[in-house]
Design a protein around this motif. Structure first.
Motif, mmCIF file in Angstrom:
data_model
loop_
_atom_site.group_PDB
_atom_site.id
_atom_site.type_symbol
_atom_site.label_atom_id
_atom_site.label_comp_id
_atom_site.label_asym_id
_atom_site.label_seq_id
_atom_site.Cartn_x
_atom_site.Cartn_y
_atom_site.Cartn_z
ATOM 1 N N HIS A 30 0.852 -1.187 0.000
ATOM 2 C CA HIS A 30 0.000 0.000 0.000
ATOM 3 C C HIS A 30 0.893 1.244 0.000
ATOM 4 N N LYS A 31 0.272 2.427 -0.057
ATOM 5 C CA LYS A 31 1.050 3.667 -0.128
ATOM 6 C C LYS A 31 0.900 4.509 1.129
ATOM 7 N N THR A 32 1.999 5.209 1.440
ATOM 8 C CA THR A 32 2.033 6.143 2.562
ATOM 9 C C THR A 32 2.697 7.435 2.102
ATOM 10 N N ILE A 33 2.632 8.430 2.962
ATOM 11 C CA ILE A 33 3.338 9.690 2.706
ATOM 12 C C ILE A 33 4.296 9.964 3.848
ATOM 13 N N HIS A 34 5.400 10.599 3.507
ATOM 14 C CA HIS A 34 6.346 11.128 4.487
ATOM 15 C C HIS A 34 6.572 12.582 4.095
ATOM 16 N N LEU A 35 6.337 13.463 5.016
ATOM 17 C CA LEU A 35 6.516 14.895 4.771
ATOM 18 C C LEU A 35 7.586 15.435 5.704
ATOM 19 N N TRP A 36 8.600 16.047 5.123
ATOM 20 C CA TRP A 36 9.629 16.749 5.884
ATOM 21 C C TRP A 36 9.361 18.234 5.771
ATOM 22 N N ILE A 37 9.220 18.885 6.897
ATOM 23 C CA ILE A 37 9.040 20.335 6.930
ATOM 24 C C ILE A 37 10.395 20.932 7.276
ATOM 25 N N ILE A 38 10.824 21.892 6.457
ATOM 26 C CA ILE A 38 12.124 22.530 6.666
ATOM 27 C C ILE A 38 11.929 24.043 6.701
ATOM 28 N N ASN A 39 12.538 24.688 7.683
ATOM 29 C CA ASN A 39 12.389 26.140 7.796
ATOM 30 C C ASN A 39 13.537 26.861 7.088
ATOM 31 N N ASP A 40 13.536 28.187 7.151
ATOM 32 C CA ASP A 40 14.557 28.960 6.441
ATOM 33 C C ASP A 40 15.924 28.928 7.126
ATOM 34 N N LYS A 41 16.024 28.238 8.273
ATOM 35 C CA LYS A 41 17.315 28.047 8.946
ATOM 36 C C LYS A 41 17.899 26.665 8.630
ATOM 37 N N ASN A 42 17.283 25.961 7.668
ATOM 38 C CA ASN A 42 17.682 24.595 7.301
ATOM 39 C C ASN A 42 17.521 23.609 8.454
ATOM 40 N N GLU A 43 16.473 23.842 9.240
ATOM 41 C CA GLU A 43 16.137 22.927 10.322
ATOM 42 C C GLU A 43 14.929 22.101 9.892
ATOM 43 N N LEU A 44 15.003 20.818 10.165
ATOM 44 C CA LEU A 44 13.900 19.918 9.872
ATOM 45 C C LEU A 44 13.026 19.775 11.118
ATOM 46 N N LEU A 45 11.734 19.788 10.905
ATOM 47 C CA LEU A 45 10.781 19.622 11.996
ATOM 48 C C LEU A 45 10.615 18.137 12.293
ATOM 49 N N LEU A 46 10.814 17.764 13.535
ATOM 50 C CA LEU A 46 10.611 16.387 13.975
ATOM 51 C C LEU A 46 9.443 16.333 14.939
ATOM 52 N N TYR A 122 8.437 20.377 2.534
ATOM 53 C CA TYR A 122 7.598 21.572 2.642
ATOM 54 C C TYR A 122 8.473 22.661 3.229
ATOM 55 N N LYS A 123 8.842 23.615 2.408
ATOM 56 C CA LYS A 123 9.688 24.724 2.865
ATOM 57 C C LYS A 123 8.782 25.792 3.459
ATOM 58 N N TYR A 124 8.762 25.809 4.775
ATOM 59 C CA TYR A 124 7.833 26.708 5.450
ATOM 60 C C TYR A 124 8.265 26.856 6.905
ATOM 61 N N ASN A 125 8.104 28.039 7.451
ATOM 62 C CA ASN A 125 8.433 28.291 8.854
ATOM 63 C C ASN A 125 7.196 28.044 9.705
ATOM 64 N N VAL A 126 7.071 26.836 10.187
ATOM 65 C CA VAL A 126 5.947 26.470 11.051
ATOM 66 C C VAL A 126 6.249 26.949 12.461
ATOM 67 N N ASP A 127 5.311 27.683 13.036
ATOM 68 C CA ASP A 127 5.437 28.116 14.430
ATOM 69 C C ASP A 127 4.969 26.967 15.313
ATOM 70 N N ILE A 128 5.922 26.217 15.862
ATOM 71 C CA ILE A 128 5.557 25.009 16.605
ATOM 72 C C ILE A 128 4.803 25.311 17.898
ATOM 73 N N ASP A 129 4.909 26.539 18.390
ATOM 74 C CA ASP A 129 4.156 26.906 19.595
ATOM 75 C C ASP A 129 2.659 27.001 19.330
ATOM 76 N N LYS A 130 2.281 27.137 18.061
ATOM 77 C CA LYS A 130 0.867 27.246 17.709
ATOM 78 C C LYS A 130 0.284 25.927 17.207
ATOM 79 N N CYS A 131 1.103 24.897 17.133
ATOM 80 C CA CYS A 131 0.634 23.602 16.647
ATOM 81 C C CYS A 131 -0.161 22.888 17.735
#
Length: 180
Positions: A30-46, A122-131
């Motif tokens: 079957h199929k799945t997705i893996h999404l890596w979110i990366i901010n403008d500081k080249n940090e990956l969201l875990l 996904y190149k985006y600055n996610v505010d993790i405090d609002k998640c």
């Protein structure tokens, strides 16, 4: 009840859908997705999986991961999973497809992952405090510089879920095409 489309050994979708638990019991492809979110500081969201999660409790994991439901495409699954897991809305305009890979892992409790994972960034600055952790599968979010994450993976850090083949390709692509 969640249904998944089934694929043959050549990754061609069959005219078969099965309930998710049965898919994992039988080991159906079957199929799945893996999404890596990366901010403008080249940090990956875990994300850290909740201690209540039956698989890999308390481990650090990909930003967002999940199953592609029957009738969904990868982008729709990413949008749904990102909202379910960490409470963010994904704008598909900023999504970039990286690669797909096939992998199989047999879990000790007869849970068989036999998947084709579509991997996006996904190149985006996610505010993790609002998640918000909407489905209680996640207990924490944190950013880690991609070079630090690579070191963690190479040292086989016990805090990380081991996606051996995935990380190898990911870090190569990040260095060549994504990080500037």
């Amino acid at each position: 009840m969640e249904y998944l489309d089934i694929y043959d050994k050549n990754a061609m979708k069959l005219d078969i859908k099965k309930e998710k638990e049965l898919v994992h019991l039988e080991g159906a492809l079957h199929k799945t997705i893996h999404l890596w979110i990366i901010n403008d500081k080249n940090e990956l969201l875990l994300q850290r999986r909740s201690n209540d999660n039956p698989r890999y409790p308390g481990k650090l994991e990909i930003s967002v991961a999940g199953h592609i439901r029957s009738g969904e495409n990868s982008v729709e699954a990413i949008q749904r999973e990102a909202f379910e897991e960490i409470g963010i809305r994904i704008n598909p305009y900023f999504l970039e497809y990286l690669f797909s890979y096939k992998h199989q892992r047999i879990m000790k409790d007869t849970y068989i992952n036999n998947e084709i994972s579509d991997v996006y960034i996904y190149k985006y600055n996610v505010d993790i405090d609002k998640c918000q952790f909407n489905d209680k599968a996640v207990s924490e979010l944190k950013y880690v510089n991609y070079l630090e994450l690579e070191k963690m993976w190479r040292k086989k850090d016990k805090e990380l879920i081991d996606h051996e083949e995935h990380y190898e390709i990911l870090f190569c692509m990040l260095k060549k095409y994504i990080i500037k």
